[in-house]
Scaffold this motif. Structure first.
Motif, PDB file in Angstrom:
ATOM      1  N   ALA A  31       5.897  45.107 -32.368  1.00  0.00           N
ATOM      2  CA  ALA A  31       6.667  45.242 -30.944  1.00  0.00           C
ATOM      3  C   ALA A  31       7.794  44.463 -30.939  1.00  0.00           C
ATOM      4  O   ALA A  31       7.809  43.280 -31.445  1.00  0.00           O
ATOM      5  CB  ALA A  31       5.535  45.058 -29.828  1.00  0.00           C
ATOM      6  N   THR A  37      14.477  46.167 -21.440  1.00  0.00           N
ATOM      7  CA  THR A  37      14.082  47.367 -22.414  1.00  0.00           C
ATOM      8  C   THR A  37      15.290  48.169 -22.743  1.00  0.00           C
ATOM      9  O   THR A  37      15.470  48.886 -23.708  1.00  0.00           O
ATOM     10  CB  THR A  37      12.854  48.061 -22.364  1.00  0.00           C
ATOM     11  OG1 THR A  37      12.960  48.632 -20.904  1.00  0.00           O
ATOM     12  CG2 THR A  37      11.739  46.893 -22.332  1.00  0.00           C
ATOM     13  N   ARG A  52       8.278  49.982 -30.930  1.00  0.00           N
ATOM     14  CA  ARG A  52       7.680  49.833 -29.449  1.00  0.00           C
ATOM     15  C   ARG A  52       8.362  48.779 -28.973  1.00  0.00           C
ATOM     16  O   ARG A  52       8.350  47.790 -29.322  1.00  0.00           O
ATOM     17  CB  ARG A  52       6.149  49.715 -29.373  1.00  0.00           C
ATOM     18  CG  ARG A  52       5.625  50.107 -27.985  1.00  0.00           C
ATOM     19  CD  ARG A  52       4.035  49.879 -27.958  1.00  0.00           C
ATOM     20  NE  ARG A  52       3.582  48.474 -27.978  1.00  0.00           N
ATOM     21  CZ  ARG A  52       3.075  48.011 -29.264  1.00  0.00           C
ATOM     22  NH1 ARG A  52       2.902  48.709 -30.230  1.00  0.00           N
ATOM     23  NH2 ARG A  52       2.439  46.858 -29.283  1.00  0.00           N
ATOM     24  N   GLU A  54       8.617  46.311 -25.466  1.00  0.00           N
ATOM     25  CA  GLU A  54       8.035  45.710 -24.322  1.00  0.00           C
ATOM     26  C   GLU A  54       8.866  44.904 -23.324  1.00  0.00           C
ATOM     27  O   GLU A  54       9.503  44.046 -24.011  1.00  0.00           O
ATOM     28  CB  GLU A  54       6.655  45.022 -24.731  1.00  0.00           C
ATOM     29  CG  GLU A  54       5.473  45.871 -25.563  1.00  0.00           C
ATOM     30  CD  GLU A  54       4.312  45.251 -25.960  1.00  0.00           C
ATOM     31  OE1 GLU A  54       4.106  43.924 -25.026  1.00  0.00           O
ATOM     32  OE2 GLU A  54       3.647  45.296 -26.760  1.00  0.00           O
ATOM     33  N   CYS A  56      10.031  41.864 -21.536  1.00  0.00           N
ATOM     34  CA  CYS A  56       9.588  40.537 -21.614  1.00  0.00           C
ATOM     35  C   CYS A  56      10.358  39.740 -20.874  1.00  0.00           C
ATOM     36  O   CYS A  56      11.198  38.763 -21.343  1.00  0.00           O
ATOM     37  CB  CYS A  56       9.235  39.937 -22.876  1.00  0.00           C
ATOM     38  SG  CYS A  56       8.601  38.383 -23.145  1.00  0.00           S
TER      39      CYS A  56
END
Length: 294
Positions: A31, A37, A52, A54, A56
């Motif tokens: 990831a 994103t 993928r 995510e 943060c």
């Protein structure tokens, strides 16, 4: 299998600056942890990477750093990417790195693009040392106080700045460090890259003729001239009297003059304020104004 955290530098503007190692790592990770994103997603799409994503950002990383570390410890390979440049440079990525180091999980850093060294190279100011301060404070008084506290540092000063606050920041630099040259580096590595050099007052004059200042900005303030740092700490009455006369011709207030000389000579501003009042006989200025400018 042991997991790891990869710190991946991404382009600050020109996608051609991404490294092969960065692309390989982004592809191989389980990831990608991204500040935004949408921004990192565009980078991945440009190179047909389908790892993928995510989110943060600052809030997520503060709440979930430990859970990310647990995932790494259990065998996941996580890649951390900021919107542009090196994670951890004026962004919250160091919170995750600190947590990972504390937990003794593997951390690797992939060198790559960063706006700080790019701007230093673009500015062309001679000197071997620099200080990077991230973003300057939004409030004028705190901004000028910080600049004054750094005035005696024998190094170039480097800051990020928003285009919306750029003029206010240049005004503060002109007040505190009026003789220093400044390089305004805008949109580095992008199509409309621009580097403007001059004193802060000269840059203000140039930019005020434009409708707006746009783009990502890095400000590089030239380090002190040779011998300038060594001369800090005192100013004799004759030079002070000369400076007072010049300030009055310029229309500069006692408070502003004290602040300027404090930055230039490293003398407490209140001490200079009292000396100027005593020499100038200027007892008409409201002392509260001096307090407000602290």
């Amino acid at each position: 299998m042991a997991g790891k955290l990869s710190i991946v530098a991404t382009p600050i503007g020109n996608l051609g600056d991404v490294t092969e190692r960065a692309l390989e790592t982004l592809r191989a990770a389980d990831a990608v942890l991204a500040e935004d994103t949408r921004v990192t997603g565009r980078l991945l799409a440009a190179f047909s990477i389908h790892t993928r994503l995510e989110r943060c950002d600052e809030n997520v990383i503060a709440q979930r750093a430990d859970s990310f570390v647990e995932r790494i410890a259990s065998g996941e390979h996580l890649a951390l990417a900021t919107d542009a440049g090196m994670p951890g440079i004026s962004d919250p990525g160091l919170v995750l790195v600190d947590a990972a180091r504390t937990a003794d999980v593997e951390v690797e850093v992939l060198p790559g693009p960063s706006a700080v060294p790019t701007a230093i190279a673009a500015a062309g100011f001679v000197g071997s040392a620099f200080y990077f301060g991230g973003f300057l404070p939004r409030k004028r008084t705190k901004r000028t106080e910080l600049l004054a506290s750094l005035a005696t540092l024998d190094a170039a000063l480097v800051f990020y700045e928003s285009p919306h606050r750029c003029l206010d920041t240049l005004a503060s630099i002109a007040e505190v460090l009026p003789e220093r040259r400044v390089a305004l580096c805008r949109e580095l590595t992008k199509l409309h890259e621009e580097v403007l050099r001059g004193t802060a007052a000269e840059l203000l004059e140039t930019l005020e003729l434009r409708n707006a200042v746009k783009g990502e900005i890095v400000l590089v303030i030239e380090g002190p001239a040779e011998g300038e740092v060594a001369e800090k700490g005192s100013i004799d009455d004759a030079e002070l009297a000369e400076r007072i006369g010049a300030a009055r011709d310029e229309g500069l207030s006692t408070s502003a003059l004290a602040k300027r000389l404090s930055a230039e000579f490293g003398i407490p501003r209140n001490e200079l304020y009292e000396r100027i009042i005593g020499m100038d006989g200027d007892d008409k200025e409201d002392p509260a104004e001096n307090d407000r400018s602290r």
